[in-house]
Write a protein that holds these residues in place. Sequence first.
Motif, mmCIF file in Angstrom:
data_model
loop_
_atom_site.group_PDB
_atom_site.id
_atom_site.type_symbol
_atom_site.label_atom_id
_atom_site.label_comp_id
_atom_site.label_asym_id
_atom_site.label_seq_id
_atom_site.Cartn_x
_atom_site.Cartn_y
_atom_site.Cartn_z
ATOM 1 N N MET A 299 47.732 48.230 57.627
ATOM 2 C CA MET A 299 47.988 46.841 57.992
ATOM 3 C C MET A 299 47.532 45.927 56.865
ATOM 4 S SD MET A 299 47.030 44.792 61.470
ATOM 5 C CE MET A 299 47.065 43.012 61.559
ATOM 6 N N PHE A 300 48.400 44.979 56.510
ATOM 7 C CA PHE A 300 48.123 44.004 55.466
ATOM 8 C C PHE A 300 48.077 42.624 56.128
ATOM 9 C CE2 PHE A 300 50.314 47.601 53.737
ATOM 10 C CZ PHE A 300 49.674 47.875 52.543
ATOM 11 N N TYR A 301 46.984 41.884 55.876
ATOM 12 C CA TYR A 301 46.740 40.647 56.632
ATOM 13 C C TYR A 301 46.242 39.551 55.704
ATOM 14 C CZ TYR A 301 44.138 37.460 59.724
ATOM 15 O OH TYR A 301 43.640 36.347 60.362
ATOM 16 N N GLY A 302 46.673 38.312 55.956
ATOM 17 C CA GLY A 302 46.148 37.196 55.189
ATOM 18 C C GLY A 302 47.036 35.974 55.298
ATOM 19 N N PRO A 303 46.705 34.897 54.562
ATOM 20 C CA PRO A 303 47.531 33.685 54.578
ATOM 21 C C PRO A 303 48.869 33.964 53.910
ATOM 22 C CG PRO A 303 45.787 33.496 52.937
ATOM 23 C CD PRO A 303 45.507 34.745 53.713
ATOM 24 N N GLY A 304 49.960 33.618 54.588
ATOM 25 C CA GLY A 304 51.277 33.965 54.094
ATOM 26 C C GLY A 304 52.032 32.832 53.441
ATOM 27 N N ALA A 305 51.427 31.664 53.330
ATOM 28 C CA ALA A 305 52.128 30.521 52.731
ATOM 29 C C ALA A 305 51.094 29.544 52.189
ATOM 30 C CB ALA A 305 53.017 29.850 53.771
ATOM 31 N N GLY A 306 51.579 28.470 51.579
ATOM 32 C CA GLY A 306 50.687 27.461 51.022
ATOM 33 C C GLY A 306 50.600 27.589 49.516
ATOM 34 N N GLY A 307 50.215 26.501 48.872
ATOM 35 C CA GLY A 307 50.174 26.470 47.422
ATOM 36 C C GLY A 307 49.252 27.495 46.803
ATOM 37 N N SER A 308 47.986 27.490 47.185
ATOM 38 C CA SER A 308 47.017 28.393 46.566
ATOM 39 C C SER A 308 47.290 29.860 46.877
ATOM 40 C CB SER A 308 45.595 28.018 47.002
ATOM 41 O OG SER A 308 45.246 26.757 46.474
ATOM 42 N N PRO A 309 47.532 30.249 48.157
ATOM 43 C CA PRO A 309 47.817 31.660 48.422
ATOM 44 C C PRO A 309 49.045 32.175 47.679
ATOM 45 C CG PRO A 309 47.271 30.531 50.466
ATOM 46 C CD PRO A 309 47.425 29.477 49.414
ATOM 47 N N THR A 310 50.130 31.395 47.677
ATOM 48 C CA THR A 310 51.341 31.840 46.995
ATOM 49 C C THR A 310 51.115 31.894 45.491
ATOM 50 O OG1 THR A 310 52.664 30.819 48.746
ATOM 51 C CG2 THR A 310 53.806 31.433 46.726
ATOM 52 N N ALA A 311 50.400 30.916 44.951
ATOM 53 C CA ALA A 311 50.100 30.920 43.513
ATOM 54 C C ALA A 311 49.266 32.141 43.137
ATOM 55 C CB ALA A 311 49.370 29.636 43.128
ATOM 56 N N SER A 312 48.392 32.584 44.033
ATOM 57 C CA SER A 312 47.596 33.785 43.774
ATOM 58 C C SER A 312 48.498 34.985 43.521
ATOM 59 C CB SER A 312 46.675 34.068 44.965
ATOM 60 O OG SER A 312 46.051 35.335 44.844
ATOM 61 N N ALA A 313 49.541 35.133 44.363
ATOM 62 C CA ALA A 313 50.475 36.251 44.181
ATOM 63 C C ALA A 313 51.278 36.089 42.899
ATOM 64 C CB ALA A 313 51.408 36.347 45.385
ATOM 65 N N VAL A 314 51.686 34.857 42.590
ATOM 66 C CA VAL A 314 52.431 34.608 41.354
ATOM 67 C C VAL A 314 51.598 34.976 40.141
ATOM 68 C CG1 VAL A 314 53.426 32.802 39.886
ATOM 69 C CG2 VAL A 314 53.917 32.826 42.339
ATOM 70 N N LEU A 315 50.332 34.571 40.142
ATOM 71 C CA LEU A 315 49.469 34.862 39.000
ATOM 72 C C LEU A 315 49.197 36.355 38.874
ATOM 73 C CD1 LEU A 315 48.190 32.882 36.903
ATOM 74 C CD2 LEU A 315 49.146 31.769 38.906
ATOM 75 N N GLY A 316 49.090 37.056 39.997
ATOM 76 C CA GLY A 316 48.927 38.499 39.930
ATOM 77 C C GLY A 316 50.107 39.155 39.239
ATOM 78 N N ASP A 317 51.310 38.706 39.587
ATOM 79 C CA ASP A 317 52.511 39.222 38.919
ATOM 80 C C ASP A 317 52.528 38.834 37.442
ATOM 81 O OD1 ASP A 317 53.555 40.510 41.101
ATOM 82 O OD2 ASP A 317 55.048 38.973 41.573
ATOM 83 N N LEU A 318 52.109 37.616 37.163
ATOM 84 C CA LEU A 318 52.103 37.145 35.773
ATOM 85 C C LEU A 318 51.207 38.023 34.908
ATOM 86 C CD1 LEU A 318 52.958 35.033 33.649
ATOM 87 C CD2 LEU A 318 50.984 33.660 34.368
ATOM 88 N N VAL A 319 50.026 38.357 35.411
ATOM 89 C CA VAL A 319 49.113 39.229 34.667
ATOM 90 C C VAL A 319 49.759 40.586 34.415
ATOM 91 C CG1 VAL A 319 46.938 40.501 34.802
ATOM 92 C CG2 VAL A 319 46.998 38.079 35.405
ATOM 93 N N ALA A 320 50.374 41.174 35.451
ATOM 94 C CA ALA A 320 51.001 42.483 35.310
ATOM 95 C C ALA A 320 52.141 42.450 34.298
ATOM 96 C CB ALA A 320 51.514 42.962 36.670
ATOM 97 N N VAL A 321 52.983 41.425 34.372
ATOM 98 C CA VAL A 321 54.130 41.325 33.464
ATOM 99 C C VAL A 321 53.668 41.101 32.023
ATOM 100 C CG1 VAL A 321 56.130 39.897 32.862
ATOM 101 C CG2 VAL A 321 55.754 40.586 35.227
ATOM 102 N N CYS A 322 52.639 40.279 31.848
ATOM 103 C CA CYS A 322 52.119 40.037 30.495
ATOM 104 C C CYS A 322 51.509 41.315 29.905
ATOM 105 C CB CYS A 322 51.078 38.921 30.521
ATOM 106 S SG CYS A 322 51.774 37.258 30.725
ATOM 107 N N ARG A 323 50.807 42.084 30.718
ATOM 108 C CA ARG A 323 50.269 43.360 30.227
ATOM 109 C C ARG A 323 51.407 44.282 29.789
ATOM 110 N NH1 ARG A 323 46.004 44.483 35.175
ATOM 111 N NH2 ARG A 323 44.220 43.313 34.335
ATOM 112 N N ASN A 324 52.466 44.339 30.605
ATOM 113 C CA ASN A 324 53.617 45.160 30.223
ATOM 114 C C ASN A 324 54.204 44.686 28.900
ATOM 115 O OD1 ASN A 324 53.345 46.585 32.608
ATOM 116 N ND2 ASN A 324 54.969 45.476 33.684
ATOM 117 N N ARG A 325 54.270 43.381 28.755
ATOM 118 C CA ARG A 325 54.836 42.783 27.532
ATOM 119 C C ARG A 325 54.030 43.215 26.303
ATOM 120 N NH1 ARG A 325 59.695 39.652 27.241
ATOM 121 N NH2 ARG A 325 59.570 38.323 25.392
#
Length: 430
Positions: A299-325
Motif C-alpha cells: 500500500m502506497f499512501y500520502g498527499p496526492g495533490a497540491g503544489g509542494s507534494p506534486t513538486a516533490s515528485a517532479v524533482l525526484g524525476d528531475l534528479v533521476a533524469v539528470c543522473r542519466n544524462r
Amino acid sequence: MMRTRPLKVALLGCGVVGSEVARIMTTHADDLAQRIGAPVELAGVAVRRPSKVREGIPADLVTTDATALVKRGDIDVVVEVIGGIEPARTLITTAFEHGASVVSANKALLAQDGAALHAAAEEHGRDLYYEAAVAGAIPLIRPLRESLAGDKVNRVLGIVNGTTNFILDKMDSTGAGYQEALDEATALGYAEADPTADVEGFDAAAKAAILAGIAFHTRVRLDDVYREGMTEVTAADFRSAKEMGCTIKLLAICERAADGGSVTARVHPAMIPLSHPLASVRGAYNAVFVESDAAGQLMFYGPGAGGSPTASAVLGDLVAVCRNRLNGATGPGESAYAALPVSPMGEVVTRYHISLDVADKPGVLAQVATVFAEHGVSIDTVRQQGKDGEASLVVVTHRASDASLSGTVEALRKLDTVRGVASIMRVEGE
C-alpha cells in the motif's frame, strides 16, 4: 567528482506546481547538485502572463515563447507542468527532437498519447519520466516500473483523487449530502470552481490508464477505462454502507483476469469494508493498494495533490533524469510487450448493492428474486422496510458479471411493483 558545467532545465508552466518546482530548485540548489553530480540551472520559464510577478524567478528567464525555449539546443531537461493535450504534446515531442529529456506531470496527455510520446523519446534516445502524473508525492510509478519489474502484478486498487476522497469522507463522517460536502471542498480550495474532471471521474480515469499500462505491460488508453462519477452518491447510500460495515470511496481499479489473458481498468464509486486499508484513508489523501504474486499486498499512501507534494515528485524525476544524462544513459522506457486485450466492463465480476423503491404488498420480494435468478445473479442478503404502501428493498448480491447485473436492473425496472431503482453500488475489496 562534481561536473562544473550545469545541466540546464526549461520549465513549461509556472502555476501552483511550476512555481514550487522553481523555488525548490533555487533553495535546494547545493543539495541537488551533490545528489546529481552537477549543478542544475533554471535556464528559462515559459508562461502565458509574463507581467505577473514571480518571486525568486529573474525576469530575464521568463518567456511566452515555449517553442523557442525547447528548441534552444542547450536544454538538457524540459519540465512540463502546463497540462492539457496541446500545446503540451507538441512541446514535448519538440524537446525530444532537440535533444532534451522530459519530466511531465500531465496525466491527461499520457493517458491519451503515452505510446506515441514513449516512441518519440526512444527514437531520440531521451528519457520520459512522469511520477507526478498519478499520485502527487506518492512514489508509485517507479515502484511499479522498477521495484516490481520482476514480479507479476495482478491488481491495482486505489484512491487517486484527493478532491473526491475529501467529499466522500465528509459525507461519511458528518452525514452531509453531496452538494454540501462539495461546497465545503470548494471553500477550502480542494475542489476547482468547475469540479467536473474530479467528481465525474475523468481525472481518476486518466490515472487508471497510466497505472494499468505500467502494471500489466500493456497499452491502456483513456478510452479503454470505464468511468462512472460520484455525483449520484447520497447520504442514504452511506447509511446503507454503514449497516453493511462498509464505507464508500471513488476507486480506480485495474485488474488482470484470473487466466492472465486480458485486463480491465475502471473508475467508479464502490462500497468497501471498514477492515480494508483503503477505508481509513481520510480527507484529501490518496492511497493505492497493489497486489502481486511474489510481493503480496503493498500500500502506497500520502498527499496526492497540491503544489509542494506534486513538486516533490517532479524533482525526484528531475534528479533521476539528470543522473542519466550525466552517465549518457536512459532509464526504463515503455514496457508493452504483453499486449493484453482490454476487456469490456460487462465482463467485470464483482458484488453489487441495489436499492429499490417498491410497492409494499405481498409477493413483491418473490417477483424481484425471480428476476435475479433468471439473469443468473445470486442474492446474498435482502433487507426490506415498508410503510403506507411504499417500501424500500435493499439487495446485496454474490459475485456476478456487470452484464448480468445490467440485464437484471433493466428487467426490474419493467416490473409494475418496482417504482424505481434508487441506487446501484458495486462492492469491492472483499
